[in-house]
Design an enzyme around this catalytic site. Sequence first.
Site, mmCIF file in Angstrom:
data_model
loop_
_atom_site.group_PDB
_atom_site.id
_atom_site.type_symbol
_atom_site.label_atom_id
_atom_site.label_comp_id
_atom_site.label_asym_id
_atom_site.label_seq_id
_atom_site.Cartn_x
_atom_site.Cartn_y
_atom_site.Cartn_z
ATOM 1 N N GLN A 140 42.164 43.414 50.840
ATOM 2 C CA GLN A 140 42.795 42.343 49.657
ATOM 3 C C GLN A 140 42.753 41.090 48.724
ATOM 4 O OE1 GLN A 140 44.279 44.061 52.578
ATOM 5 N NE2 GLN A 140 44.435 45.371 51.986
ATOM 6 N N GLY B 75 40.972 49.394 47.841
ATOM 7 C CA GLY B 75 39.955 49.878 47.149
ATOM 8 C C GLY B 75 38.624 49.205 46.852
ATOM 9 N N HIS B 76 37.732 49.766 47.596
ATOM 10 C CA HIS B 76 36.118 48.562 47.174
ATOM 11 C C HIS B 76 35.164 49.544 46.843
ATOM 12 C CE1 HIS B 76 37.429 45.683 51.144
ATOM 13 N NE2 HIS B 76 38.744 46.339 49.835
ATOM 14 N N ASP C 126 40.763 42.855 45.066
ATOM 15 C CA ASP C 126 39.800 43.663 43.381
ATOM 16 C C ASP C 126 39.014 42.600 43.281
ATOM 17 O OD1 ASP C 126 41.313 45.993 44.442
ATOM 18 O OD2 ASP C 126 43.438 45.158 42.451
ATOM 19 N N LYS D 268 34.751 42.367 46.096
ATOM 20 C CA LYS D 268 34.949 42.656 47.666
ATOM 21 C C LYS D 268 33.522 43.798 48.293
ATOM 22 C CE LYS D 268 38.796 42.529 48.628
ATOM 23 N NZ LYS D 268 39.344 42.191 47.534
HETATM 24 P P1 GDP Z 1 37.542 45.281 45.350
HETATM 25 O O1 GDP Z 1 38.639 45.640 46.126
HETATM 26 O O2 GDP Z 1 37.347 43.453 45.747
HETATM 27 O O3 GDP Z 1 36.179 45.689 46.234
HETATM 28 O O4 GDP Z 1 36.753 45.462 44.321
HETATM 29 P P2 GDP Z 1 37.427 46.785 43.475
HETATM 30 O O5 GDP Z 1 36.046 47.892 43.636
HETATM 31 O O6 GDP Z 1 38.373 47.186 43.848
HETATM 32 O O7 GDP Z 1 36.902 46.236 41.646
HETATM 33 C C1 GDP Z 1 36.508 45.798 41.616
HETATM 34 C C2 GDP Z 1 35.704 46.511 39.960
HETATM 35 O O8 GDP Z 1 34.802 45.607 39.250
HETATM 36 C C3 GDP Z 1 35.185 47.410 40.456
HETATM 37 O O9 GDP Z 1 35.419 48.529 39.655
HETATM 38 C C4 GDP Z 1 33.862 46.978 40.273
HETATM 39 O O10 GDP Z 1 32.287 48.288 40.582
HETATM 40 C C5 GDP Z 1 34.015 46.479 39.326
HETATM 41 N N1 GDP Z 1 32.686 44.843 39.094
HETATM 42 C C6 GDP Z 1 32.334 44.369 40.626
HETATM 43 N N2 GDP Z 1 31.923 43.739 40.161
HETATM 44 C C7 GDP Z 1 31.600 43.296 38.690
HETATM 45 C C8 GDP Z 1 31.149 42.441 37.558
HETATM 46 O O11 GDP Z 1 30.206 41.739 37.863
HETATM 47 N N3 GDP Z 1 31.136 43.012 36.649
HETATM 48 C C9 GDP Z 1 31.707 44.011 35.370
HETATM 49 N N4 GDP Z 1 31.478 44.426 35.021
HETATM 50 N N5 GDP Z 1 32.583 44.895 36.932
HETATM 51 C C10 GDP Z 1 31.866 43.974 38.250
HETATM 52 P P1 IMO Z 2 41.993 45.410 47.737
HETATM 53 O O1 IMO Z 2 41.124 45.519 49.161
HETATM 54 C C1 IMO Z 2 44.892 44.651 44.718
HETATM 55 C C2 IMO Z 2 49.189 44.696 46.410
HETATM 56 C C3 IMO Z 2 49.869 45.904 45.929
HETATM 57 C C4 IMO Z 2 51.297 45.273 45.987
HETATM 58 C C5 IMO Z 2 51.452 43.951 47.365
HETATM 59 C C6 IMO Z 2 51.365 44.708 48.422
HETATM 60 O O2 IMO Z 2 41.224 46.491 47.119
HETATM 61 O O3 IMO Z 2 41.240 44.517 47.015
HETATM 62 P P2 IMO Z 2 51.097 47.551 50.315
HETATM 63 O O4 IMO Z 2 50.551 48.220 49.418
HETATM 64 O O5 IMO Z 2 49.936 46.062 50.602
HETATM 65 O O6 IMO Z 2 52.473 47.347 50.723
HETATM 66 O O7 IMO Z 2 50.940 46.052 48.942
HETATM 67 O O8 IMO Z 2 49.709 44.242 47.485
HETATM 68 N N1 IMO Z 2 47.607 44.583 47.562
HETATM 69 C C7 IMO Z 2 46.507 45.107 46.375
HETATM 70 N N2 IMO Z 2 46.235 44.481 45.285
HETATM 71 N N3 IMO Z 2 43.936 45.121 46.043
HETATM 72 C C8 IMO Z 2 44.075 44.904 46.678
HETATM 73 O O9 IMO Z 2 43.414 45.806 47.828
HETATM 74 C C9 IMO Z 2 45.168 45.654 46.697
HETATM 75 N N4 IMO Z 2 45.938 46.033 48.288
HETATM 76 C C10 IMO Z 2 47.210 45.565 48.224
HETATM 77 O O10 IMO Z 2 49.743 45.808 44.741
HETATM 78 O O11 IMO Z 2 51.295 44.070 45.146
HETATM 79 MG MG MG Z 3 40.118 47.396 44.892
#
Ligand code: GDP
Ligand code: IMO
Ligand code: MG
Length: 423
Positions: A224, A40-41, A13, A16
């Site tokens: 991840q 979840g991207h 998270d 990415k």
């Molecule tokens: P990913 O899994 O690495 O793609 O990241 P996620 O989408 O799960 O989580 C990142 C969260 O931070 C999302 O809700 C994005 O919209 C938000 N986000 C990304 N970059 C920034 C930033 O620079 N500032 C803020 N406030 N939010 C951000």
């Molecule tokens: P993105 O790509 C954050 C965490 C879960 C749990 C562990 C194992 O959005 O960054 P799993 O479902 O793979 O068996 O879970 O890994 N986890 C993540 N945490 N971002 C993710 O993906 C994750 N994918 C799995 O919360 O701790």
């Molecule tokens: Mg994510």
Amino acid sequence: MAVDLLLGLQWGDEGKGKIVDVLTKNYDIIARFQGGPNAGHTLEFDGIKHVLRTIPSGIFHEKSINLIGNGVVIDPVVFAKELEGLDQFDIDYKSRMVISRKAHLILPTHRLLDAASEASKGKAKIGSTLKGIGPTYMDKTGRNGIRVGDIELAGWKKKYRALANKHEGMIDFYDVDIQYDLDDMEKEFFQAIEVLKTLKFIDSEEYLRNALKEGKSILAEGAQGSLLDIDFGTYPFVTSSNTTAAGACTGLGIAPTRIKEVHGIFKAYTTRVGSGPFPTELFDETGAKMAKIGNEFGAVTGRPRRCGWLDLVALKYSCEVNGVTQLMMMKGDVLSGFDVLKICTAYKYKGEVINHLPYNIESENVSPIYTDMKGWKEDLTKMNDPSQFPKELNDYINFLEKELEIPIKIVSVGPDRTQTIHR
Ligand code: GDP
Ligand code: IMO
Ligand code: MG
């Protein structure tokens, strides 16, 4: 041409999805190489917020091909819903998405096994997203899995039945209370298989090799984060794939010699969702403030993310495991208004000061040693050039670059595509 990688350096998270979307204009192909719908991207642009699970984050750009590699595990049910979600946009995804025949399928019983395994662990649970990731990779390495290419062959349903029957026996073995209606789940699954079949299946390693020969550029999108890597993460509180750089080679069939830039992405602080050690975790109002301002709730499960200060010991470890060549610092805007910012630069481990990540980083073994930095008050979200950065932010960035010896090329100051500052 070469392949560049983009990898999360913490516990996922990091942002990415946003950065892949920003970088896509520079690449012909965006390729996911591991993980599955546990990811979840999030992408934000033109007032729209969209979360992708299995589909690469280049899908919103007209030019790019989006490839789902052999290292990915696909749940046809989630995937079909993802495609439905794209229908609101005018995207010709059928011509711009290709799927490796060697990618493994997540079956309904894999999801059930994930739930049964977690329920049986009680307090020791991993905190899995319950998407069936672990059981699917277990069947892959156990040489029992069903691959995308199988569904093009006659008789694959027999193989499916045998595996699902075996899984049902395993679910019984766990002896936990899990309610399910497999008939319903299978109906949904086989409908989704038909949707999946409308996409183009390819021998992706061959496809990518030819693309490189033709001079095309490729960005491999990680899911991840490095600290969730099956080998190098905080085992057993990890996911079931190699999230680090080597995973891009095995997950796409790309030779290590073809990799050029390794973009490492990290939050200006640290978050973790699910169980497992987290040395710099905050349990006070400072952590709650980060969670609130950063809107730290999981994109997949909605679970609150645990928050804490930036852990440079862990970050350095991730940079080294991946061979990161350039860094991206995300969510800098969230730290505006904190008087003091702490950065963990060493651990106290069994009475000694250490600078590396030891085998055990549980709180009973490790406590963080912090360097204090002065915070900044300015709102960063409207800034568009590094010259506008407050001195304290520059000090924070310079400190990290000096410690990590890698340049920070992008500072993200908000979730939108446009809130991205190149240095
Ligand atoms: P990913 O899994 O690495 O793609 O990241 P996620 O989408 O799960 O989580 C990142 C969260 O931070 C999302 O809700 C994005 O919209 C938000 N986000 C990304 N970059 C920034 C930033 O620079 N500032 C803020 N406030 N939010 C951000
Ligand atoms: P993105 O790509 C954050 C965490 C879960 C749990 C562990 C194992 O959005 O960054 P799993 O479902 O793979 O068996 O879970 O890994 N986890 C993540 N945490 N971002 C993710 O993906 C994750 N994918 C799995 O919360 O701790
Ligand atoms: Mg994510």
